[in-house]
Design an enzyme around this catalytic site. Structure first.
Site, short mmCIF file in Angstrom:
data_model
loop_
_atom_site.label_atom_id
_atom_site.label_comp_id
_atom_site.label_asym_id
_atom_site.label_seq_id
_atom_site.Cartn_x
_atom_site.Cartn_y
_atom_site.Cartn_z
N ALA A 33 0.73 -1.18 -0.08
CA ALA A 33 0.01 -0.12 -0.04
C ALA A 33 0.86 1.28 -0.09
O ALA A 33 0.21 2.39 -0.44
CB ALA A 33 -0.90 0.12 1.16
N ALA A 43 -16.52 -0.19 15.93
CA ALA A 43 -18.01 -0.01 16.51
C ALA A 43 -18.52 -1.31 16.70
O ALA A 43 -18.69 -2.13 15.41
CB ALA A 43 -18.97 0.82 15.70
N ARG A 49 -16.98 -8.67 23.35
CA ARG A 49 -16.53 -9.65 22.28
C ARG A 49 -15.47 -8.78 21.40
O ARG A 49 -14.23 -9.33 21.18
CB ARG A 49 -17.49 -10.04 21.30
CG ARG A 49 -17.19 -10.75 20.11
CD ARG A 49 -18.14 -11.05 18.99
NE ARG A 49 -17.71 -11.15 17.76
CZ ARG A 49 -16.98 -12.24 16.90
NH1 ARG A 49 -16.93 -13.48 17.81
NH2 ARG A 49 -16.55 -12.12 15.90
N LYS A 105 -23.77 -6.60 0.05
CA LYS A 105 -24.27 -6.56 -1.34
C LYS A 105 -25.87 -6.29 -1.63
O LYS A 105 -26.19 -5.58 -2.48
CB LYS A 105 -24.26 -8.15 -2.02
CG LYS A 105 -24.91 -9.20 -1.00
CD LYS A 105 -23.75 -10.30 -0.74
CE LYS A 105 -23.77 -10.44 0.81
NZ LYS A 105 -22.81 -11.00 1.35
N VAL A 132 -19.42 -9.50 -3.51
CA VAL A 132 -19.61 -10.69 -4.54
C VAL A 132 -18.65 -11.64 -4.47
O VAL A 132 -17.31 -11.32 -4.70
CB VAL A 132 -19.68 -10.06 -5.99
CG1 VAL A 132 -20.04 -11.06 -6.89
CG2 VAL A 132 -20.79 -8.75 -6.07
N GLY A 134 -17.20 -13.51 -2.29
CA GLY A 134 -16.43 -13.49 -0.97
C GLY A 134 -14.97 -13.16 -1.61
O GLY A 134 -14.46 -11.98 -1.92
N GLY A 187 -23.71 -25.30 10.16
CA GLY A 187 -23.44 -24.05 10.01
C GLY A 187 -23.28 -23.36 8.87
O GLY A 187 -22.76 -22.14 8.61
N ASP A 201 -29.93 -13.56 -2.39
CA ASP A 201 -28.66 -13.24 -2.01
C ASP A 201 -27.72 -13.31 -3.42
O ASP A 201 -27.07 -12.41 -3.64
CB ASP A 201 -27.83 -14.16 -1.01
CG ASP A 201 -26.11 -14.09 -0.94
OD1 ASP A 201 -25.99 -12.92 -0.40
OD2 ASP A 201 -25.59 -14.81 -1.50
N LYS A 205 -26.12 -10.28 -5.85
CA LYS A 205 -24.38 -10.22 -6.46
C LYS A 205 -24.68 -10.27 -7.90
O LYS A 205 -23.78 -9.14 -8.52
CB LYS A 205 -24.13 -11.73 -5.93
CG LYS A 205 -23.64 -11.53 -4.36
CD LYS A 205 -23.52 -13.04 -3.96
CE LYS A 205 -23.32 -13.21 -2.55
NZ LYS A 205 -23.12 -14.52 -2.04
N1 HSE Z 1 -24.70 -16.43 2.42
C1 HSE Z 1 -23.83 -16.39 1.41
C2 HSE Z 1 -23.55 -17.48 0.65
C3 HSE Z 1 -22.38 -15.68 1.58
O1 HSE Z 1 -24.22 -18.74 1.11
O2 HSE Z 1 -22.67 -17.93 -0.31
C4 HSE Z 1 -22.44 -14.35 1.80
O3 HSE Z 1 -22.82 -13.67 0.81
#
Ligand code: HSE
Length: 437
Positions: A33, A43, A49, A105, A132, A134, A187, A201, A205
């Protein structure tokens, strides 16, 4: 050199990953950089945590508005999500002259036009690589790496949860409901999985990808969205027997009539690389006129993969911070005054091939009745397979693959087919894409 100071809004999974990677790779990041990048304020509602993660290395507050107004902060990372307070915070940060990095997104797909216009006015950057796929640098690839091309289409597996579910359904022959429960237990799927399984979702994207591919405004409200909750394991099996895999694809394509923008389960040839993307992985194919097809693959979610994208944006913003706003890469890849208002095609006007499954009585004249309806609607049949009826059954499954046809013709044909006395129940329809040229 003076460090770039960052305010982090939300230290959940991705926030914690960002914190970890930024500390672990601080030296390399600074070498890239040109100056150190450090988080000076976090925040987070769960202050305990946040303190545990940050270990006294920065301020922790529970008021995100204090961070976006903090004179010490140069860049705000928004990892709160949603379109409520996150939108207010992003607009406030921009109004305060801060650059923004976001993984949100939904916010960009629904309010990106307003947000980018404000950022333009204030001369600040809004970077969104993490929004988009990850950790897959698909925004950078489309916006910069492929900028010589006329992009023709993009098709992507851009939701890991649904790809995991489809992979398990295919692998183990299980029903959607069974695999969803398993995905929740592991999970992979959220307690409320609606946005993932119903395609919302992925639609957020693909809306973003469509905008940067074609230089059009974000038009999430015009996207066609169909998820995988109605998908039957039987169709996955039949598709496989025909040499296809079913994937939830986000697709955007430029056609002479307008832009296609759609998310739905799709049969794709099993021999395509993207058809072999399994589990929670993401992959995007971009077809450019000069380069041809290019494929991008990787983890679409998770702490450090998503942090990888967030930090790449931090580095970009740090490098371009002192550049004239006109000399930066435009938010939507095209110069803001060069965006065009190509119409988004309603799904009825979209042309694809189709997989149709009909439950029919096994008796003379059935095929004649069915093919007559398709001929009347000008639908050309590519293949027709009749399954063996089960022992003692007089009903069987009939699978039809069509050539390219307008969706509205198929709608009309299905309405007529379902009225035939030889057809039992509803006709199953799944769109097909060759993903060739
Ligand atoms: N929930 C999304 C997925 C990940 O299952 O790909 C975050 O965008």
């Amino acid at each position: 050199m003076k460090p770039m100071n960052v305010g982090l809004l939300g230290i959940g999974t991705v926030g914690a990953g960002t914190f970890t990677v930024l500390s672990r790779n601080a030296e390399e990041i600074s070498r890239r950089a040109g100056r150190p990048i450090r988080i000076v304020a976090v925040a987070e509602k769960d202050v305990a945590r946040a303190n545990e993660i940050t270990q006294g290395t920065c301020r922790v507050v529970d008021d995100a508005f204090a961070v976006v107004s903090d004179p010490e902060v140069d860049i705000v990372i928004e990892l709160i999500g949603g379109c409520g307070v996150a939108k207010e915070l992003v607009l406030k940060a921009i109004a305060n002259g801060k650059h923004v990095v976001t993984a949100n997104k939904a916010l960009l797909a629904m309010h990106g036009n307003e947000i980018f216009a404000e950022a333009q006015k204030q001369g600040v950057m809004v970077a969104f690589e993490a929004a988009v796929a990850g950790g897959v640098p698909i925004i950078k690839a489309v916006r910069e790496g492929l900028s010589a091309n006329r992009i023709e289409w993009i098709a992507g597996i851009i939701n890991g949860t649904t790809n995991f579910i489809l992979s398990e359904m295919r692998d183990k022959g299980l029903s959607f409901d069974t695999v969803l429960k398993e995905a929740q237990r592991l999970g992979y799927a959220e307690a409320d999985p609606t946005f993932d399984i119903e395609g919302v979702d992925a639609a957020h994207k693909i809306t973003i990808l469509s905008a940067i591919a074609f230089g059009i405004p974000m038009q999430f409200d015009k996207a066609y969205i169909e998820g995988i909750s109605q998908l039957n394991a039987k169709d996955i099996k039949y598709a496989e027997q025909l040499g296809y895999r079913i994937k939830l694809l986000g697709i955007t394509r430029r056609t002479p009539a307008g832009v296609e923008l759609r998310v739905h389960p799709t049969l794709i040839p099993a021999k395509r690389l993207i058809a072999n993307v399994e589990g929670a992985m993401n992959a995007v194919v971009v077809q450019g006129d000069a380069v041809g097809a290019t494929l991008y693959y990787g983890k679409g979610a998770g702490a450090e993969p998503t942090a990888s994208a967030v930090i790449a944006d931090l580095i970009d913003v740090t490098r371009m911070h002192t550049a004239d706003p006109e000399h930066r890469v435009p938010h939507l890849a095209f110069q803001p005054d060069q965006l065009v208002d190509l119409p988004i095609l309603p799904i009825a006007e979209v042309q694809t091939c189709f997989y149709l499954r009909l439950r029919v009585h096994d008796e003379p004249g059935v095929l004649a009745d069915i093919t007559r309806v398709l001929a009347d609607e000008q639908i050309s049949i590519d293949a027709l397979i009749q399954k063996e009826p089960g022992d003692g059954e007089d009903e069987t499954d009939l699978i039809l693959l069509t050539h390219l046809t307008l969706e509205k013709r198929v709608n009309a044909a299905i309405a007529r087919l379902e009225k035939l006395s030889v057809v039992v129940g509803k006709v199953t329809r799944i769109r097909m894409e060759e993903l060739g040229k």
